[in-house]
Design a protein around this motif. Structure first.
Motif, PDB file in Angstrom:
ATOM      1  N   VAL A   1       0.844  -1.198   0.000  1.00 21.59           N
ATOM      2  CA  VAL A   1       0.000   0.000   0.000  1.00 21.59           C
ATOM      3  C   VAL A   1       0.877   1.245   0.000  1.00 21.59           C
ATOM      4  N   CYS A   2       1.837   1.293   0.940  1.00 19.59           N
ATOM      5  CA  CYS A   2       2.761   2.438   1.028  1.00 19.59           C
ATOM      6  C   CYS A   2       3.851   2.394  -0.037  1.00 19.59           C
ATOM      7  N   ASN A   3       4.089   1.203  -0.559  1.00 16.25           N
ATOM      8  CA  ASN A   3       5.217   0.973  -1.462  1.00 16.25           C
ATOM      9  C   ASN A   3       6.548   1.272  -0.770  1.00 16.25           C
ATOM     10  N   ILE A   4       6.600   0.964   0.526  1.00 18.59           N
ATOM     11  CA  ILE A   4       7.840   1.074   1.292  1.00 18.59           C
ATOM     12  C   ILE A   4       8.421  -0.320   1.431  1.00 18.59           C
ATOM     13  N   GLY A   5       9.691  -0.455   1.131  1.00 18.32           N
ATOM     14  CA  GLY A   5      10.299  -1.768   1.240  1.00 18.32           C
ATOM     15  C   GLY A   5      11.804  -1.694   1.155  1.00 18.32           C
ATOM     16  N   GLY A   6      12.441  -2.843   1.367  1.00 14.40           N
ATOM     17  CA  GLY A   6      13.891  -2.901   1.302  1.00 14.40           C
ATOM     18  C   GLY A   6      14.426  -4.019   2.163  1.00 14.40           C
ATOM     19  N   ASP A   7      15.639  -3.820   2.675  1.00 16.06           N
ATOM     20  CA  ASP A   7      16.286  -4.841   3.496  1.00 16.06           C
ATOM     21  C   ASP A   7      16.283  -4.413   4.960  1.00 16.06           C
ATOM     22  N   ILE A   8      17.106  -5.053   5.774  1.00 14.91           N
ATOM     23  CA  ILE A   8      17.125  -4.738   7.203  1.00 14.91           C
ATOM     24  C   ILE A   8      17.557  -3.293   7.450  1.00 14.91           C
ATOM     25  N   PHE A   9      18.452  -2.773   6.622  1.00 16.69           N
ATOM     26  CA  PHE A   9      18.918  -1.405   6.813  1.00 16.69           C
ATOM     27  C   PHE A   9      17.794  -0.406   6.524  1.00 16.69           C
ATOM     28  N   THR A  10      17.046  -0.658   5.458  1.00 18.68           N
ATOM     29  CA  THR A  10      15.920   0.213   5.131  1.00 18.68           C
ATOM     30  C   THR A  10      14.879   0.190   6.239  1.00 18.68           C
ATOM     31  N   PHE A  11      14.614  -1.005   6.777  1.00 18.43           N
ATOM     32  CA  PHE A  11      13.603  -1.115   7.826  1.00 18.43           C
ATOM     33  C   PHE A  11      13.996  -0.299   9.054  1.00 18.43           C
ATOM     34  N   VAL A  12      15.255  -0.397   9.463  1.00 16.98           N
ATOM     35  CA  VAL A  12      15.710   0.363  10.628  1.00 16.98           C
ATOM     36  C   VAL A  12      15.693   1.861  10.341  1.00 16.98           C
ATOM     37  N   GLU A  13      16.102   2.261   9.140  1.00 15.03           N
ATOM     38  CA  GLU A  13      16.042   3.679   8.770  1.00 15.03           C
ATOM     39  C   GLU A  13      14.625   4.217   8.925  1.00 15.03           C
ATOM     40  N   LYS A  14      13.647   3.464   8.416  1.00 14.97           N
ATOM     41  CA  LYS A  14      12.257   3.917   8.452  1.00 14.97           C
ATOM     42  C   LYS A  14      11.693   3.856   9.864  1.00 14.97           C
ATOM     43  N   ARG A  15      11.955   2.759  10.572  1.00 15.70           N
ATOM     44  CA  ARG A  15      11.355   2.587  11.895  1.00 15.70           C
ATOM     45  C   ARG A  15      11.933   3.548  12.918  1.00 15.70           C
ATOM     46  N   GLU A  16      13.251   3.754  12.864  1.00 20.81           N
ATOM     47  CA  GLU A  16      13.912   4.596  13.858  1.00 20.81           C
ATOM     48  C   GLU A  16      14.052   6.044  13.396  1.00 20.81           C
ATOM     49  N   ASN A  17      13.701   6.302  12.121  1.00 23.60           N
ATOM     50  CA  ASN A  17      13.851   7.639  11.538  1.00 23.60           C
ATOM     51  C   ASN A  17      15.302   8.108  11.631  1.00 23.60           C
ATOM     52  N   VAL A  18      16.207   7.272  11.123  1.00 26.98           N
ATOM     53  CA  VAL A  18      17.635   7.565  11.173  1.00 26.98           C
ATOM     54  C   VAL A  18      18.224   7.474   9.774  1.00 26.98           C
ATOM     55  N   THR A  19      19.469   7.920   9.645  1.00 21.50           N
ATOM     56  CA  THR A  19      20.180   7.813   8.379  1.00 21.50           C
ATOM     57  C   THR A  19      20.691   6.384   8.190  1.00 21.50           C
ATOM     58  N   PHE A  20      21.160   6.105   6.973  1.00 18.09           N
ATOM     59  CA  PHE A  20      21.726   4.775   6.729  1.00 18.09           C
ATOM     60  C   PHE A  20      22.912   4.517   7.648  1.00 18.09           C
ATOM     61  N   ARG A  21      23.753   5.515   7.834  1.00 16.15           N
ATOM     62  CA  ARG A  21      24.943   5.340   8.675  1.00 16.15           C
ATOM     63  C   ARG A  21      24.546   4.982  10.104  1.00 16.15           C
ATOM     64  N   GLU A  22      23.516   5.653  10.617  1.00 24.85           N
ATOM     65  CA  GLU A  22      23.055   5.347  11.971  1.00 24.85           C
ATOM     66  C   GLU A  22      22.431   3.955  12.033  1.00 24.85           C
ATOM     67  N   ALA A  23      21.697   3.583  10.982  1.00 21.75           N
ATOM     68  CA  ALA A  23      21.126   2.232  10.932  1.00 21.75           C
ATOM     69  C   ALA A  23      22.231   1.183  10.907  1.00 21.75           C
ATOM     70  N   LEU A  24      23.303   1.487  10.197  1.00 21.86           N
ATOM     71  CA  LEU A  24      24.448   0.571  10.137  1.00 21.86           C
ATOM     72  C   LEU A  24      25.040   0.355  11.526  1.00 21.86           C
ATOM     73  N   VAL A  25      25.183   1.441  12.291  1.00 22.62           N
ATOM     74  CA  VAL A  25      25.739   1.347  13.644  1.00 22.62           C
ATOM     75  C   VAL A  25      24.811   0.532  14.547  1.00 22.62           C
ATOM     76  N   ILE A  26      23.505   0.810  14.475  1.00 27.00           N
ATOM     77  CA  ILE A  26      22.525   0.100  15.305  1.00 27.00           C
ATOM     78  C   ILE A  26      22.560  -1.399  15.027  1.00 27.00           C
ATOM     79  N   LEU A  27      22.554  -1.754  13.748  1.00 21.87           N
ATOM     80  CA  LEU A  27      22.523  -3.170  13.386  1.00 21.87           C
ATOM     81  C   LEU A  27      23.863  -3.848  13.648  1.00 21.87           C
ATOM     82  N   ALA A  28      24.952  -3.105  13.522  1.00 21.14           N
ATOM     83  CA  ALA A  28      26.262  -3.682  13.838  1.00 21.14           C
ATOM     84  C   ALA A  28      26.343  -4.029  15.318  1.00 21.14           C
ATOM     85  N   GLU A  29      25.809  -3.152  16.173  1.00 19.32           N
ATOM     86  CA  GLU A  29      25.785  -3.439  17.610  1.00 19.32           C
ATOM     87  C   GLU A  29      24.953  -4.682  17.884  1.00 19.32           C
TER      88      GLU A  29
END
Length: 221
Positions: A63-91
């Motif tokens: 419906v929203c046409n929002i999609g992607g991988d784990i990095f995209t999901f964290v970017e959208k859910r946490e409202n962060v940049t890709f770099r911040e999503a990378l740090v979150i998921l790396a931790e």
């Protein structure tokens, strides 16, 4: 195709973090065939339109046409940049990163954020343990059972209970060497002329970041 250390780190993280587990921490999912479905968190969804594909490790709302991988999901859910999503998921994945601090934060700012996250995690556990074990939480446990909320859901979503005592958490915080100022910063104390007083919610529920740390808490009487 991108190659090099950054690409290798991304691939390590993607191999370590399962998208079904990641999405399922904030969106209840139900298996349908080879995929999973849930209510999309980005629009008023009454008919599950969020699809998670465990084979491709992707998600999409049709419906929203929002999609992607784990990095995209964290970017959208946490409202962060890709770099911040990378740090979150790396931790979360335990993958070391050779990056500077997110957002150019100073060492003092990073230490302060870490202290606040630790305090939030401690408080969440206090409310959760109270719901599971305290005699005064029995009405809350009966209410949750009547609503059809299972023990598994209580544990998974870290539901909690706050007794009707304004200083209940404050007394425990002092014993744990957590200051009232810290509790105020994470929204668990509110100031008043006579001193700090805590709001007295009836039930609490926690929302977690992708790295497992609490990011918000809701309450209901």
């Amino acid at each position: 195709m991108s190659t090099g250390p950054a690409f290798d780190v991304k691939e390590q993280i993607k191999r370590a973090v399962d998208i079904v587990d990641l999405v399922g921490e904030s969106v209840p999912l139900r298996r349908e065939g080879r995929a999973y479905k849930g209510l999309c968190p980005w629009h008023d969804d009454s008919r599950p339109s969020l699809h998670v594909n465990p084979e491709r490790q992707t998600f999409r709302c049709f419906v929203c046409n929002i999609g992607g991988d784990i990095f995209t999901f964290v970017e959208k859910r946490e409202n962060v940049t890709f770099r911040e999503a990378l740090v979150i998921l790396a931790e979360r994945a335990g993958v070391p990163l050779a990056l500077g601090r997110p957002g150019g934060a100073s060492a003092e700012e990073s230490d302060e954020r870490r202290k606040l996250f630790q305090a939030a995690a401690w408080a969440e556990q206090q409310f959760h343990d109270c719901l599971l074990k305290a005699a005064e939480a029995e009405p809350a446990r009966r209410y949750l059972r009547a609503r059809g909320i299972s023990d598994e859901s209580i544990l998974r979503y870290h539901l909690g209970f706050a007794p009707n005592e304004w200083d209940w958490l404050l007394k425990r915080a002092r014993a744990a060497s957590i200051s009232p100022a810290t509790l105020e910063k994470i929204g668990l104390l509110r100031p008043r002329p006579q001193g700090p007083a805590r709001c007295r919610p009836w039930r609490r529920h926690g929302r977690r970041r992708a790295d497992g740390r609490p990011r918000a808490a809701g309450a209901r009487r």
